[in-house]
Design a protein around this motif. Sequence first.
Motif, PDB file in Angstrom:
ATOM      1  N   VAL A   1       0.844  -1.195   0.000  1.00 19.22           N
ATOM      2  CA  VAL A   1       0.000   0.000   0.000  1.00 19.22           C
ATOM      3  C   VAL A   1       0.880   1.246   0.000  1.00 19.22           C
ATOM      4  CG1 VAL A   1      -1.814  -1.203   1.275  1.00 19.22           C
ATOM      5  CG2 VAL A   1      -0.171   0.214   2.538  1.00 19.22           C
TER       6      VAL A   1
ATOM      7  N   THR B   1      -7.531  -1.266  -4.690  1.00 15.89           N
ATOM      8  CA  THR B   1      -7.499   0.077  -4.107  1.00 15.89           C
ATOM      9  C   THR B   1      -8.873   0.554  -3.646  1.00 15.89           C
ATOM     10  OG1 THR B   1      -5.568   0.688  -5.440  1.00 15.89           O
ATOM     11  CG2 THR B   1      -6.883   2.486  -4.538  1.00 15.89           C
TER      12      THR B   1
ATOM     13  N   ARG C   1      -3.027   4.101  -3.042  1.00 15.08           N
ATOM     14  CA  ARG C   1      -3.214   2.890  -3.858  1.00 15.08           C
ATOM     15  C   ARG C   1      -2.797   1.659  -3.073  1.00 15.08           C
ATOM     16  NH1 ARG C   1       2.137   2.827  -7.839  1.00 15.08           N
ATOM     17  NH2 ARG C   1       3.549   3.795  -6.340  1.00 15.08           N
ATOM     18  N   SER C   2      -3.193   0.502  -3.585  1.00 17.07           N
ATOM     19  CA  SER C   2      -2.775  -0.776  -3.012  1.00 17.07           C
ATOM     20  C   SER C   2      -2.835  -1.843  -4.086  1.00 17.07           C
ATOM     21  CB  SER C   2      -3.666  -1.162  -1.825  1.00 17.07           C
ATOM     22  OG  SER C   2      -5.005  -1.312  -2.244  1.00 17.07           O
TER      23      SER C   2
END
Length: 307
Positions: free
Chosen positions: A73, A106, A140-141
């Motif tokens: 992340v 995300t 974001r991830s």
Amino acid sequence: MSITAAQVKQLRDLTGAGMMDCKAALAETNGDMDAAVDWLRAKGIAKADKKAGRTAAEGLIGVASEATKAVVVEVNSETDFVARAENFQQIVRNVATVALTVGGATEAVADAKYPGSQETVVQAIKDAVGTIGENMAFRRSAALSVSSGAVATYVHNAVADNLGKLGVLVAIETAGNAETARTFARQVAMHVAATNPLALTAEEVDPAAVAREKAIFAEQARESGKPENIIEKMVEGRMRKFYEEVVLLKQAFVLNPDITVEAALKEAEKEIGAPAKITGFVRFALGEGIEKEETDFAAEVAAAAKK
């Protein structure tokens, strides 16, 4: 069209080319910055990649993992000072824990419940802004998983366990020894951190990137005055070299440059005890793709003194 000094400076910062070359490139491409970069490359004036260091977003990359899955992340802050504070680091750890629970996408992470709260991750971070004192955001991830084998994590420039400026995941599918596979996958993750490949295989490289490279190589070959049939062979050779540079499996393995990553995987299978396949990788570098407005620090101080 008229080319401004600011455009010339931007292109010079991106490519390292001389001022007059940058001005000519912009004039030839009607001020299109990306096209001007390609024009300079075709003339052999600029490097293949834009210079690094243009991004300045602060914060941290965090990773979390279980046996056969892992997540990475990115949570941003305004300053590195805040990124080194324990309360901010705990936020990043909590977001990584949420990502591991909900699958890593995300949007799913953003909308999931923040640990110990009835609020979403996004709202909880907004609430923390008042406490910490500067703007923060979950950016974001991503996640990787395997049915059997291992997903390894690696954090470069770590400021605490599983937190740093760059995070990598590498997944290996195998029915062999999972811990041995994880050890090798971590070595590959360190390789990915160092080399930043574009794709796992040649087939997965963005077709637009391939077409762009072919066009640039062809233009470079034509500049040498070679006939078209020779140019075609030259482009084929250059594209082979291009794939060796940007495709993970074809790259020279950082830990043993005499062999490729693909060959290193074959060697590792002997210790893993079964066939193994790298099924994916993810690389998050803090702030990549975000440009922070450059400011004149001396001017800022002078302006503040007049208030």
